[in-house]
Each structure stands twice: as structure tokens, then as C-alpha cells.
Design a protein around this motif. Structure first.
Motif, mmCIF file in Angstrom:
data_model
loop_
_atom_site.group_PDB
_atom_site.id
_atom_site.type_symbol
_atom_site.label_atom_id
_atom_site.label_comp_id
_atom_site.label_asym_id
_atom_site.label_seq_id
_atom_site.Cartn_x
_atom_site.Cartn_y
_atom_site.Cartn_z
ATOM 1 N N UNK A 331 0.837 -1.202 0.000
ATOM 2 C CA UNK A 331 0.000 0.000 0.000
ATOM 3 C C UNK A 331 0.869 1.248 0.000
ATOM 4 N N UNK A 332 0.211 2.343 -0.387
ATOM 5 C CA UNK A 332 0.836 3.660 -0.281
ATOM 6 C C UNK A 332 -0.221 4.660 0.147
ATOM 7 N N UNK A 333 0.112 5.510 1.108
ATOM 8 C CA UNK A 333 -0.770 6.589 1.566
ATOM 9 C C UNK A 333 -0.109 7.912 1.220
ATOM 10 N N UNK A 334 -0.810 8.732 0.445
ATOM 11 C CA UNK A 334 -0.247 10.036 0.140
ATOM 12 C C UNK A 334 -0.898 10.699 -1.049
ATOM 13 N N UNK A 335 -0.765 12.015 -1.113
ATOM 14 C CA UNK A 335 -1.312 12.786 -2.229
ATOM 15 C C UNK A 335 -0.495 12.547 -3.489
#
Length: 565
Positions: A331-335
């Protein structure tokens, strides 16, 4: 205000051998007194200069022969107040007429002595709660004890209030902390950590609009008077006005200020002035920012990285491998940073040549070892002259932001594309759909997540959490390298110099140097769950021991006490 009537008297000028005013003879109730006393004008001058030398706002109680006022006015750039209502003496000396061409000398003779004194103390507060250099002439209280006595009492009251505001600081026991609060990241964590540490604190809301207004200053002064803090604390200089009035006030009353920068100090302080007081200590999440802070005049600086709250970020009570919409291998969290980059480039519309050149410059900055966007642009042979020719500091900052956000966007997209073979789960803005078009089957989207409500449960449900740091902090680390391990999750992070000072690389943290290394590392750690778990466990142990907000606040308070205690 009712007060006894002052006795009537006569005032007669006395000339010296050279014909100049030497004294004023006062006849009060049939008795003769002298205004000047032994030493005359010269003694008056020397006494005034000696009392004013300690600094502060000069306040004369009684004008005397005017020699002292003239001497102080010649050496003092700011206002000088003269509390004097004696018309008979002024008629004999001509002091007001002689000083009429000096607008900085303000005579006050209100019928109400408290009103006259209040005009002085109000000016002192507006000048940063300045000290008062009171130069009282001994003859005047004898002429009207009620008026001059009330004036002196009011001035002493101001000095007493100022003394209460000044301290002492860190005199013993746990420090008391006044928080200059605004709605922003980290205040919640700071307040929770101080509470767990049994540190007494009080919050003063500084609003959301312009800072340094009278209401905010009054609220801060009221809290200082009532709460008796040892120090004030803010984040990113929030609550301080750009002109430095509040910082100067805190310095003047001797209240140390800690300002913890959790974003780029350069992007925050570029248009602030006069904030580097000797009573201020700045802490930066990015050690690379400390030299520039020192060059801006801050004598006291320290590296203080971000951290985590393990009471919020902790292992799941449920099985993290159980079915859940957030369950993912990667996963990746970010704008996506697409909107930020667009907006930053749009601000360069008045400079079309530089705007056209910025995307190519961003690609070079992304690969460059240079950490500073400003230094990179200034040294760039192709774009440096156009950057240097920008007409204002604001325009140059816009160029730096455009370079930073465009480079971060390109870097982040390159990193996330390396996850596509593993069908990643991406939590972020809608622009990811544009960044990764036609790849709906290759990745899943969750939309933005709330930091407090969602992320503590999101991280542990991913086998591999990718961390991709913004290029505004090329050497520093972000929140994720602490938050995710605190939940027991495994993080694959980009290599950062300061990360190696916080974790044992290879045993507690796994890093990639370039985006092309992401795929092989993800494949390896997905295939070796035991190794992945061992690293995550070691990272969590390190975080709990050294990287909590309780530890960060303990270090901050110790640094403040060491310097200002």
C-alpha cells in the motif's frame, strides 16, 4: 477623581552669571524652595542620563529645568514622556516651548493622574512591554502630593506587573508550559504528551487570521500573569506576527519561546522579520535546516525529528490478516501532488520563460544531491539567471515551491508505479486516477484517509507500506517511519541521511536508494514474512524507546531548561 487641592505657590526664574536659567525659586506658604538644588542644570542632566542608561521608556515625573529631558532626547530615538502639570514652573522655565520642535517629547497633564500614567503604560505595552526608566524630580511631589503620588503609584504598578510577568523561570520542579495554539497538526500530540509527562500546561488560542492583534496579545499577557509559565511553545511559529512584536514582547518580559518546525522553516520564515530574539529557541524536524536558521539570527537551535503517539498508533487487537477492505500486500498513503504542482506553477504565470523551464529543472532537482531548492535554482546555469532576476522575494519563493512540488510529484509517481505489479492499495486524492490511467485492475483506491481515525488501522493491514518522502525534506524523515512501525507494520522507505541516525538500517529499517529498487525489495519481503516481521518488531521496539512524542517533549523541555533555566 476627588483629591486634595494643591497648595498655591509662586515660581520665579533665577539666572546664572551667564544669564542662562540656573534655577527656579518657589514660594510655597511663605517658604522658599529651589527647583534645581545643588548642582543646577548640570546635575539634573547627569542624573537623567544615569537613570535612562539602564534602558526602557524614559518617563520624567516633573520637567525640572528641562536639561535632563534635552540630554536624554539627544540620545534616545523613541518617545519620551513628561508627566508635569505645573503651569507656573513652565512659565518660568519655558521648557515646553523650548522642546516644541521635538515631537518625540510628549507632555502629559491630564487632570486625572491615573489617566496620564495610563497613557505611558499603554505606550510601554505597545512597545513590547518595555521597561520604564522613571526620572522623578523630588520637588514636584511636595507641590502636589496627591497628583504626583498617584502617577508614581501607577508607574510602580506597571513595574510590578512587568516583574510578575518576567519570572523567575525554571526555578524548580517540572516546567509550566504556555501553548500558543492554532488548529494545526501536532498540537494534539503535544498536549497529550505533556499530560502524560505530568507537565502543567495551558493553551492560549491565537486565532486563525492575522496574528499579533491586541486581543491575542492581551490574552497571552493575561495567561502569563495568571498561569506563571516557565516557557511558551508553538509549532511552525504559529501565533507569531510577521513583524516580530509578540516575539519581542516575550523576550522583553523574559519568557523563553520554543518553536518546533515540523515543515520547512524556509517556506515559513521567508517573509517574517525580527523574530530571532535571544529568548527564542527553534527546533527543526530537519537537521539540514539548522545552518540557515542560525544564519537568520537564531542563536539557539536544535534538531528535533517528528515522532509518534503509541497510544494512538498501536498493534491491532484483531488479526491484521483477516479480510478487510484495507487488507493489501502493498500500500501507499499520500497525495499525488498533481494539484499542488499545478497551483505552484500557475503562480509563475507572470514569468512564462521560467514557468516553461521548471518541469525540466524539477527532473534534474529530483536526481540532484542538492537539498535546497533555492541553492539548486541559484546555481543552475540554465535557469539561475531567470530565478535571480525575479522582482520580489515572494516570486523567488514561488519558483522554489514550484520546483519542489513538481519534483516531488514526479518522484512520487515514479515510486508508486513500481508497485503496480503487486496490485497496490493507494489511499490519496482523485488525481491518482489521472496519474495511473487505464490501470484500474492493477491497483485499488480508497480515497483520502483521516490521520487519527483511519491510519492506525490502515498500516498494520498492509504487508508492505511504501514510504516516499517529499523533496522539501531531502535529508529528513516524515511521520510514517514512526507511525507505521508503532502499529507493528513493516515499512519500505526511501533512504534518508537522518533516517540512518534514527534507526539501524538493515535491522530496523529497509530502504531503497532509487525507485527502480522498490520492485525487487517488495518482492523479497513479500516472500519472506518472517524476516519482515523481525524487522517490524525491531523497528517498533526502537520507536517505543526513542521516537515517541513523550520522548520528544522531554528532550525539548530539557533543552529549554538547559539554556534558559
Amino acid at each position: 477623581m476627588d483629591r486634595p487641592a494643591a497648595p498655591a505657590y509662586a515660581a520665579e526664574a533665577v539666572a546664572g552669571p551667564d544669564g542662562a536659567l540656573a534655577d527656579v525659586r518657589l514660594t510655597v506658604s511663605g517658604k522658599t524652595r529651589h527647583l534645581a538644588g545643588r548642582g543646577g542644570a548640570e546635575a539634573e542632566r547627569e542624573r537623567a542620563l544615569a537613570l535612562a542608561a539602564a534602558g526602557g521608556l524614559p518617563v520624567f515625573v516633573g520637567a525640572g529645568l528641562g536639561a535632563g529631558i534635552a540630554a536624554v532626547a539627544a540620545n534616545h530615538a523613541g518617545p519620551i514622556f513628561v508627566l508635569d502639570k505645573e503651569e507656573a514652573i513652565d512659565a518660568a522655565t519655558g521648557v515646553r516651548k523650548a522642546l516644541a520642535d521635538r515631537p518625540s517629547v510628549v507632555f502629559l497633564d491630564d487632570a486625572d493622574p491615573r489617566r496620564a500614567a495610563a497613557r505611558v503604560t499603554d505606550a510601554a505595552r505597545q512597545a513590547g512591554f518595555s521597561a520604564l526608566a522613571v526620572i522623578a524630580h523630588p520637588a514636584y511631589p511636595r507641590l502636589d502630593p496627591a497628583w504626583y503620588g498617584a502617577v508614581v503609584t501607577a508607574l510602580r504598578g506597571y513595574d510590578a506587573l512587568r516583574a510578575r510577568l518576567r519570572g523567575p523561570r525554571f526555578a524548580g520542579g517540572p516546567p509550566r508550559v504556555l501553548i500558543l495554539s492554532r488548529p494545526y497538526f501536532l498540537y494534539r500530540e503535544i498536549e497529550a504528551a505533556l499530560t502524560r509527562l505530568a507537565i502543567t500546561w495551558r493553551r492560549v488560542a491565537t486565532g486563525t487570521g492575522d496574528t499579533g492583534d491586541e486581543g491575542t496579545v492581551a490574552a497571552i499577557l493575561g495567561a502569563i500573569t495568571d498561569f506563571h509559565p516557565d516557557m511558551a511553545l508553538t509549532v511552525n511559529h504559529l501565533g507569531l506576527d510577521r513583524e516580530g512584536r509578540l516575539a519581542g514582547l516575550l523576550a522583553d518580559i523574559g519568557l523563553p519561546l520554543a518553536s518546533w518546525f515540523v515543515d520547512s522553516p524556509r517556506l515559513i520564515l521567508h517573509d517574517y522579520a525580527a523574530l530571532a530574539t535571544d529568548a527564542t529557541m527553534v527546533f527543526s524536524y530537519d537537521a539540514d535546516a539548522l545552518p540557515e536558521l542560525a544564519s537568520a539570527g537564531f542563536r539557539h537551535t536544535a534538531w528535533l525529528p517528528l515522532g509518534t503517539d503509541p497510544h494512538l498508533f498501536s498493534p491491532l487487537a484483531a488479526d491484521p490478516a483477516a479480510p478487510h477492505p484495507w487488507r493489501a500486500d502493498v500500500s501507499f498513503v499520500g497525495a499525488s501532488m498533481a494539484e499542488q504542482a499545478r497551483e505552484a506553477l500557475a503562480r509563475l504565470t507572470p514569468f512564462p520563460a521560467l514557468r516553461r523551464a521548471l518541469p525540466q529543472a524539477a527532473a534534474a532537482f529530483m536526481a540532484s544531491p542538492e537539498k535546497s531548492a533555492r541553492a539548486f535554482l541559484a546555481a543552475d546555469p540554465g535557469r539561475g539567471p531567470a530565478y535571480a532576476a525575479l522582482p520580489t522575494a515572494e516570486a523567488r519563493l514561488d519558483a522554489e515551491l514550484a520546483l519542489t512540488w513538481e519534483a516531488t510529484k514526479r518522484y512520487r509517481h515514479a515510486c508508486v508505479r513500481e508497485l503496480l505489479p503487486f496490485s497496490p492499495l493507494i489511499a490519496g486524492d482523485a488525481d491518482w486516477e489521472t496519474v495511473l490511467p487505464g490501470m484500474g485492475k492493477a491497483w485499488r483506491a480508497t480515497g483520502p484517509l483521516d490521520y487519527y481515525a483511519d491510519l492506525p488501522g490502515f498500516y498494520p493491514r498492509s504487508a508492505v507500506n511504501l514510504n516516499c518522502t517529499s523533496l522539501q525534506m531531502k535529508g529528513a524523515v516524515n511521520q510514517r517511519v514512526f507511525d507505521a512501525p508503532a502499529t507493528g507494520a513493516f515499512v519500505l522507505s526511501d533512504a534518508r541521511e537522518q533516517l540512518a541516525r534514527l534507526f539501524d538500517i538493515g535491522r530496523e529499517a529497509i530502504t531503497y536508494a532509487v525507485p527502480e529498487e522498490i520492485g525487487p525489495l517488495v518482492r523479497h519481503y513479500l516472500a519472506h514474512p518472517a524476516e519482515r516481521a523481525r524487522i517490524a518488531t525491531a523497528a517498533r521496539k526502537r520507536v517505543l524507546a526513542e521516537h515517541t512524542y513523550d520522548k520528544r517533549l522531554t528532550d525539548l523541555l530539557a533543552a529549554m531548561k538547559g539554556i534558559f533555566g
